[in-house]
Scaffold this active site. Sequence first.
Site, PDB file in Angstrom:
ATOM      1  N   CYS A  80     -41.442  33.255 -70.284  1.00  0.00           N
ATOM      2  CA  CYS A  80     -41.692  34.522 -70.937  1.00  0.00           C
ATOM      3  C   CYS A  80     -40.445  34.881 -71.736  1.00  0.00           C
ATOM      4  CB  CYS A  80     -41.965  35.603 -69.910  1.00  0.00           C
ATOM      5  SG  CYS A  80     -43.295  35.167 -68.785  1.00  0.00           S
ATOM      6  N   ARG A 113     -41.737  31.905 -76.795  1.00  0.00           N
ATOM      7  CA  ARG A 113     -41.537  31.661 -75.368  1.00  0.00           C
ATOM      8  C   ARG A 113     -42.780  31.949 -74.530  1.00  0.00           C
ATOM      9  NH1 ARG A 113     -36.141  31.242 -74.089  1.00  0.00           N
ATOM     10  NH2 ARG A 113     -36.627  31.654 -71.926  1.00  0.00           N
ATOM     11  N   TRP A 161     -46.004  34.431 -70.686  1.00  0.00           N
ATOM     12  CA  TRP A 161     -46.689  33.142 -70.509  1.00  0.00           C
ATOM     13  C   TRP A 161     -47.097  33.146 -69.048  1.00  0.00           C
ATOM     14  CZ3 TRP A 161     -46.314  28.560 -67.683  1.00  0.00           C
ATOM     15  CH2 TRP A 161     -47.025  27.474 -68.203  1.00  0.00           C
ATOM     16  N   ASN A 211     -38.852  37.053 -66.134  1.00  0.00           N
ATOM     17  CA  ASN A 211     -39.148  35.696 -66.588  1.00  0.00           C
ATOM     18  C   ASN A 211     -38.795  34.765 -65.442  1.00  0.00           C
ATOM     19  OD1 ASN A 211     -39.394  33.219 -67.884  1.00  0.00           O
ATOM     20  ND2 ASN A 211     -37.357  33.358 -68.806  1.00  0.00           N
ATOM     21  N   GLY A 212     -39.800  34.071 -64.925  1.00  0.00           N
ATOM     22  CA  GLY A 212     -39.515  33.143 -63.832  1.00  0.00           C
ATOM     23  C   GLY A 212     -40.648  33.115 -62.836  1.00  0.00           C
ATOM     24  N   GLU A 263     -44.710  10.010 -78.205  1.00  0.00           N
ATOM     25  CA  GLU A 263     -44.281  11.280 -78.786  1.00  0.00           C
ATOM     26  C   GLU A 263     -45.242  11.707 -79.906  1.00  0.00           C
ATOM     27  OE1 GLU A 263     -42.832  13.866 -78.627  1.00  0.00           O
ATOM     28  OE2 GLU A 263     -42.401  14.545 -80.647  1.00  0.00           O
ATOM     29  N   LYS A 272     -47.334  15.265 -80.350  1.00  0.00           N
ATOM     30  CA  LYS A 272     -47.334  16.135 -81.536  1.00  0.00           C
ATOM     31  C   LYS A 272     -48.758  16.432 -81.982  1.00  0.00           C
ATOM     32  CE  LYS A 272     -44.225  17.469 -81.526  1.00  0.00           C
ATOM     33  NZ  LYS A 272     -43.122  17.073 -80.699  1.00  0.00           N
ATOM     34  N   GLU A 312     -50.688  18.739 -79.390  1.00  0.00           N
ATOM     35  CA  GLU A 312     -50.285  20.136 -79.214  1.00  0.00           C
ATOM     36  C   GLU A 312     -50.504  20.961 -80.474  1.00  0.00           C
ATOM     37  OE1 GLU A 312     -46.135  20.653 -78.163  1.00  0.00           O
ATOM     38  OE2 GLU A 312     -45.519  19.148 -79.582  1.00  0.00           O
ATOM     39  N   HIS A 348     -55.804  -4.253 -72.359  1.00  0.00           N
ATOM     40  CA  HIS A 348     -55.972  -4.183 -70.903  1.00  0.00           C
ATOM     41  C   HIS A 348     -56.822  -2.991 -70.487  1.00  0.00           C
ATOM     42  CE1 HIS A 348     -53.233  -7.498 -70.326  1.00  0.00           C
ATOM     43  NE2 HIS A 348     -52.391  -6.908 -71.163  1.00  0.00           N
ATOM     44  N   LYS A 390     -42.278  27.517 -75.726  1.00  0.00           N
ATOM     45  CA  LYS A 390     -41.178  26.682 -76.210  1.00  0.00           C
ATOM     46  C   LYS A 390     -40.202  26.310 -75.098  1.00  0.00           C
ATOM     47  CE  LYS A 390     -38.610  24.942 -79.566  1.00  0.00           C
ATOM     48  NZ  LYS A 390     -39.082  23.629 -80.038  1.00  0.00           N
TER      49      LYS A 390
HETATM   50  C1  F6R Z   1     -43.193  19.249 -77.495  1.00  0.00           C
HETATM   51  C2  F6R Z   1     -42.020  19.893 -76.943  1.00  0.00           C
HETATM   52  C3  F6R Z   1     -41.809  19.831 -75.476  1.00  0.00           C
HETATM   53  C4  F6R Z   1     -40.308  19.885 -75.138  1.00  0.00           C
HETATM   54  C5  F6R Z   1     -40.121  20.011 -73.630  1.00  0.00           C
HETATM   55  C6  F6R Z   1     -38.666  20.054 -73.249  1.00  0.00           C
HETATM   56  O1  F6R Z   1     -43.200  19.321 -78.885  1.00  0.00           O
HETATM   57  O2  F6R Z   1     -41.260  20.517 -77.644  1.00  0.00           O
HETATM   58  O3  F6R Z   1     -42.402  18.702 -74.920  1.00  0.00           O
HETATM   59  O4  F6R Z   1     -39.691  18.756 -75.610  1.00  0.00           O
HETATM   60  O5  F6R Z   1     -40.740  21.171 -73.162  1.00  0.00           O
HETATM   61  O6  F6R Z   1     -38.009  21.115 -73.849  1.00  0.00           O
HETATM   62  P1  F6R Z   1     -36.443  21.124 -74.030  1.00  0.00           P
HETATM   63  O7  F6R Z   1     -36.107  20.076 -75.031  1.00  0.00           O
HETATM   64  O8  F6R Z   1     -36.117  22.497 -74.496  1.00  0.00           O
HETATM   65  O9  F6R Z   1     -35.857  20.800 -72.685  1.00  0.00           O
END
Ligand code: F6R
Length: 589
Positions: free
Chosen positions: A2, A27, A74, A100-101, A468, A472, A475, A491, A584
């Site tokens: 949050c 966030r 969140w 937040n937590g 990766e 992308k 999400e 496989h 984020k």
């Molecule tokens: C996806 C993304 C997440 C972060 C992950 C770790 O696009 O951004 O998978 O990479 O939540 O976040 P950080 O790098 O802040 O530890």
Amino acid sequence: MCGIAGYVGKRRVAPLLVDSLKRLEYRGYDSCGIATLDGGKVWIKKDMGKIDDVDGKMDLKNLPGNIGFGHTRWATHGKVSKRNSHPQTDCKDRIAVIHNGIIENFSELKKRLKRKGHRFRSETDTEVIAHLIEDNLRSGLDLEEAVRKSMNSLKGRSAIIVAERGFPGLIAARTGSPLILGVGRDEYFIASDVPAFLNHTRKVMYLDDGEMVVVEGEPRFRNLTDGKGIEKRVITIDWDAKQAEKGEHEHYMIKEILEQKETIMKAINQDEREIRRVANEINKAFGVFLTGCGTAGKVCQTGEYVFSNVANKHVNYVVSSEFPNYRNFLTKKTLLITVSQSGETADVLEAVKAAKEKGVKVISLVNVKGSTLDRVSDITFLIKAGPEKAVASTKATTAQLAILYLLAYACAGKLNEGKKLLLETASKINDMLNPRYEEYIKKLAKKICREKNVYIIGKALNYPMALEGAIKIMEVSYIHAQGFAGGELKHGPIALIEKGSPCIVLTANDGMNNIIGNAMEVRARGGFIIGVGPKRNEVFDYWLKTPDVGLASPIVNIIPVQLLAYHLGVLRGCDIDQPRNLAKSVTVE
Ligand code: F6R
């Protein structure tokens, strides 16, 4: 996860908080609320939805007063609802709390408080804090002590801000989740992240774990355990507010993708002595681990291949949430390298805790200076990507990769060679990221935007980037995407390929890349092959050219996939910068 923001000063607080919350919305964004203090009353407005919608509906900005706080949620405990939005209050609506937590022992605390007659109105763990403080006030403590005692009863990670009717300020405290005090002229800001107040001040004071701050006049910092006062330094941060704005771009994500024209160059501008020193530590260590989550985890996984290929060095990638299970392999001679954009990811911090318990030295690659990870690490390399606001990580990813390359080359005693390769890579990315290139990717996005599945394959260094790329696409566009090691398809997963199934194939001129055979297998079953790499191949139905940078191919190959994910998301009308269900900064385990 949050976002929390508070203000104590002379200005009208509500409009300021709405602005701060918008800057923190990355966030969490399922509900929001504001509390202000005025005329001996706590005023609260809150509801489900994003800040602009709730403000439009309830006129949040209209709340009175010069002291207050706001929250963007969140959800963890309790569904997304008005009742569960923050602020949460005590029985008499005298104390308001944002949080937040996660409070791990909230059920026990709630039961105990209920037995004492407290009435709960939400399903949140946060509400427990308001009632705990109320209970402690009833027992005769003043607000400061009541907050301190309450915080000491909580298990888990928390950052809170508290307001009480009649108290001319705010009290904030943290155990795990981030909290920063912004210092203005006769005014103070409290927030979970710096961008919340960056347009007002760049002067900050960091709260460490187990600390609280009383913002009533000059802020006073205290230790939560023994209540003793703590001296703090004011630090000036070097991000400016403009960097955290969208500018002429429609979304942060595209702004941040395009910033990769410069960010790699900035990332590799590191103190060479420090790089060599750490490389020496890596070479000396008995067991080196790389850890991170999500995208940062895929960077670490790429690192495993980079260290192997460049420096003939075995490093182990372990996803952070699993790292504590490896504690039996840790000794004082082990080295842990963590990668995190935010520096606040709870799973990464838990990995560090597990490592520290065994005397392991921790080296971190972090974007946010002053973040918890930065402060608990023995050595930090700041990746210097500037604020990354889109939930989907892009520019931080390639900056992190670049630094891992530097370290690997330094381990091999070839730092200058590595630097040259990365400089060349940065300059080629600058050329690649032109409007024509983006148009070409947009055309591809139009072609495949109605597909239900996208597959993406890579080998060696490009295998983690296939994973990766899938993150992308999923999400940002909500298309189901899955990454595989090229050799793995036959496989099992190849059974999914139908006529027209898009399959992105990451290729490179790195002497390890014999993935074309796998692409052919997919094509033979009707797949639509999207080749990414420096050289066209007849098996490609569509080719996204990337510069030939040899071993640095993961850095360039992920960029067209980021652009594709972005345009798929735009065409499908997705919420690009704040995808559903995500946040984020993942500050819960
Ligand atoms: C996806 C993304 C997440 C972060 C992950 C770790 O696009 O951004 O998978 O990479 O939540 O976040 P950080 O790098 O802040 O530890």
